[in-house]
Design a protein around this motif. Structure first.
Motif, mmCIF file in Angstrom:
data_model
loop_
_atom_site.group_PDB
_atom_site.id
_atom_site.type_symbol
_atom_site.label_atom_id
_atom_site.label_comp_id
_atom_site.label_asym_id
_atom_site.label_seq_id
_atom_site.Cartn_x
_atom_site.Cartn_y
_atom_site.Cartn_z
ATOM 1 N N THR A 91 -12.926 55.298 -75.452
ATOM 2 C CA THR A 91 -12.635 55.225 -74.182
ATOM 3 C C THR A 91 -13.329 53.936 -73.654
ATOM 4 O O THR A 91 -14.140 53.592 -73.968
ATOM 5 N N THR A 92 -12.771 53.327 -72.526
ATOM 6 C CA THR A 92 -13.441 52.137 -72.007
ATOM 7 C C THR A 92 -14.484 52.678 -70.983
ATOM 8 O O THR A 92 -13.943 53.300 -69.874
ATOM 9 N N ALA A 93 -15.800 52.371 -71.132
ATOM 10 C CA ALA A 93 -16.669 52.835 -70.190
ATOM 11 C C ALA A 93 -16.700 53.890 -69.734
ATOM 12 O O ALA A 93 -16.445 55.112 -70.246
ATOM 13 N N TYR A 94 -16.999 54.442 -68.560
ATOM 14 C CA TYR A 94 -16.727 55.786 -67.901
ATOM 15 C C TYR A 94 -15.967 55.698 -66.441
ATOM 16 O O TYR A 94 -16.715 55.459 -65.554
ATOM 17 N N PRO A 95 -14.903 56.059 -66.656
ATOM 18 C CA PRO A 95 -14.011 55.709 -65.319
ATOM 19 C C PRO A 95 -14.456 56.557 -64.119
ATOM 20 O O PRO A 95 -14.399 55.916 -62.980
ATOM 21 N N GLY A 96 -15.010 57.667 -64.330
ATOM 22 C CA GLY A 96 -15.618 58.412 -63.141
ATOM 23 C C GLY A 96 -16.889 58.379 -62.702
ATOM 24 O O GLY A 96 -17.577 59.072 -62.030
ATOM 25 N N GLY A 97 -17.317 56.858 -63.138
ATOM 26 C CA GLY A 97 -18.783 56.846 -62.573
ATOM 27 C C GLY A 97 -19.664 57.581 -63.715
ATOM 28 O O GLY A 97 -19.387 57.185 -65.042
ATOM 29 N N SER A 98 -20.569 58.483 -63.486
ATOM 30 C CA SER A 98 -21.363 59.074 -64.526
ATOM 31 C C SER A 98 -20.347 60.057 -65.402
ATOM 32 O O SER A 98 -19.315 60.695 -65.023
ATOM 33 N N VAL B 247 -27.113 49.181 -56.725
ATOM 34 C CA VAL B 247 -27.074 48.888 -58.239
ATOM 35 C C VAL B 247 -25.961 47.662 -58.502
ATOM 36 O O VAL B 247 -26.220 46.881 -59.259
ATOM 37 N N GLU B 248 -24.829 47.853 -57.500
ATOM 38 C CA GLU B 248 -23.801 46.735 -58.037
ATOM 39 C C GLU B 248 -24.292 45.562 -57.404
ATOM 40 O O GLU B 248 -24.049 44.454 -58.223
ATOM 41 N N GLY B 249 -24.991 45.402 -56.175
ATOM 42 C CA GLY B 249 -25.477 43.997 -55.775
ATOM 43 C C GLY B 249 -26.538 43.645 -56.856
ATOM 44 O O GLY B 249 -26.718 42.316 -57.173
ATOM 45 N N LEU B 250 -27.357 44.636 -57.603
ATOM 46 C CA LEU B 250 -28.197 44.128 -58.364
ATOM 47 C C LEU B 250 -27.584 43.503 -59.712
ATOM 48 O O LEU B 250 -27.822 42.430 -60.536
ATOM 49 N N ARG B 251 -26.550 44.384 -60.251
ATOM 50 C CA ARG B 251 -25.599 43.778 -61.379
ATOM 51 C C ARG B 251 -25.086 42.467 -60.845
ATOM 52 O O ARG B 251 -24.971 41.404 -61.878
ATOM 53 N N GLU B 252 -24.601 42.100 -59.806
ATOM 54 C CA GLU B 252 -24.084 40.732 -59.270
ATOM 55 C C GLU B 252 -25.023 39.780 -59.586
ATOM 56 O O GLU B 252 -24.744 38.760 -60.147
ATOM 57 N N ARG B 253 -26.306 40.197 -59.172
ATOM 58 C CA ARG B 253 -27.336 39.071 -59.107
ATOM 59 C C ARG B 253 -27.693 38.839 -60.723
ATOM 60 O O ARG B 253 -27.899 37.909 -60.900
ATOM 61 N N LEU B 254 -27.838 39.833 -61.509
ATOM 62 C CA LEU B 254 -27.805 39.557 -63.049
ATOM 63 C C LEU B 254 -27.050 38.567 -63.783
ATOM 64 O O LEU B 254 -27.316 37.837 -64.284
ATOM 65 N N ILE B 255 -25.759 38.773 -63.219
ATOM 66 C CA ILE B 255 -24.489 37.979 -63.532
ATOM 67 C C ILE B 255 -24.663 36.746 -63.295
ATOM 68 O O ILE B 255 -24.379 35.647 -64.061
ATOM 69 N N THR B 256 -25.072 36.505 -62.017
ATOM 70 C CA THR B 256 -25.250 34.929 -61.776
ATOM 71 C C THR B 256 -26.454 34.235 -62.165
ATOM 72 O O THR B 256 -26.178 33.335 -62.685
ATOM 73 N N ASP B 257 -27.556 35.170 -62.408
ATOM 74 C CA ASP B 257 -28.791 34.565 -63.076
ATOM 75 C C ASP B 257 -28.886 34.241 -64.384
ATOM 76 O O ASP B 257 -29.529 33.525 -65.148
ATOM 77 N N PRO C 88 -24.897 52.049 -65.290
ATOM 78 C CA PRO C 88 -26.001 51.830 -64.726
ATOM 79 C C PRO C 88 -27.011 53.390 -64.624
ATOM 80 O O PRO C 88 -26.384 54.339 -64.432
ATOM 81 N N ALA C 89 -28.437 53.460 -64.795
ATOM 82 C CA ALA C 89 -29.204 54.599 -64.652
ATOM 83 C C ALA C 89 -30.339 54.007 -63.543
ATOM 84 O O ALA C 89 -30.984 52.828 -63.885
ATOM 85 N N ASP D 139 -23.079 52.473 -55.859
ATOM 86 C CA ASP D 139 -23.716 52.221 -54.479
ATOM 87 C C ASP D 139 -24.812 52.990 -54.303
ATOM 88 O O ASP D 139 -25.560 52.872 -53.078
ATOM 89 N N THR D 140 -25.553 53.376 -55.402
ATOM 90 C CA THR D 140 -27.084 53.926 -55.525
ATOM 91 C C THR D 140 -28.017 52.678 -55.065
ATOM 92 O O THR D 140 -27.941 51.584 -55.686
#
Lengths: 156, 79
Positions: free
Chosen positions: A142-149, B29-39, B51-52, B61-62
């Protein structure tokens, strides 16, 4: 002494010790699943494997699997140990023990546990072959986790 | 600081497991991921990682703030 039922270890797994954590007087069945390192995968020969984990989160996710099982089978007792580090062919990677009053539940719950490990527990396997090595992901294709967690029910 | 953890192929691409990032207002979380992709453009595949935050699976959006640990978990292969 209370030993945790859900552990990641870098040492060889003692199967009996895992079973002992769940055995009790009202159990009528203890189902044990042992996952071992396979040599041939799709015609390719594995020399050895390396497992790595995000240990504190992996242990929490193993405990979550235990909770999910107890939600469905309130009388179940569950213990899971997963090994990390370098493993040779036939070494034990994971041991799941489930004790229940009746055997059907023990079979079902241990099957659920191994499938769930492959979905939500942050452990990664790196295969080493004669001609190279690679981290393995996405075993369930499966690709990643479609529903988030990843949610309970994804595999049912 | 925000502690960022990377595993498996992400860890190998970066050459280390851990980064420290400066927190910023309203970062999620998404903003942090975007920063990582850029940097760190070498972090290919991070877009597929789960993400965790503080050892629990999190949503895009956490919110993340000073002192948090954010892990990016590539598809797992235990068992």
């Amino acid at each position: 002494m209370t030993q945790s039922r859900f552990t990641i270890t870098d040492e060889a797994v003692d199967v009996t010790a895992v079973i002992d954590k769940v055995t009790h007087r009202n159990a009528g069945a203890v189902n044990t699943f042992i996952g071992t390192v396979r040599e041939m995968t799709k015609g390719k020969k594995t020399l050895y494997l390396k497992y790595d984990a995000y240990v504190p989160m992996a242990e929490k996710q193993l405990a979550r699997i235990g909770d999910e099982i107890v939600r469905d089978f309130p009388d179940a007792e569950v213990a899971i140990t997963h090994r990390i580090g370098e493993l040779d062919i036939s070494d034990i990677a994971v041991v799941i023990a489930v004790a229940t009053p009746h055997r059907a539940d023990a079979f079902e719950a241990s099957r659920f546990a191994i499938e769930r490990i492959k979905e939500i527990v942050p452990i990664w396997k790196k295969e080493h072959w004669e001609d190279g090595s690679s981290w393995i992901g996405d075993q369930r294709e499966t690709t990643a986790y479609p529903g988030g967690s990843p949610e309970k029910g994804d595999i049912e | 600081m925000i502690r960022v953890l990377l595993f498996a192929e992400l860890e190998e691409r970066l050459g280390r497991r851990e980064l420290q990032l400066k927190p910023e207002n309203g970062l999620n979380v998404e903003g942090l991921r975007e920063r990582l992709i850029t940097d760190y453009p070498e972090l290919q595949g991070i877009e597929n990682a789960m993400p965790a935050v503080n050892e629990e699976y999190a949503r895009a959006d956490t919110k993340v703030s000073d002192g948090d640990t954010v892990a990016f978990i590539p598809p797992v292969s235990g068992g």
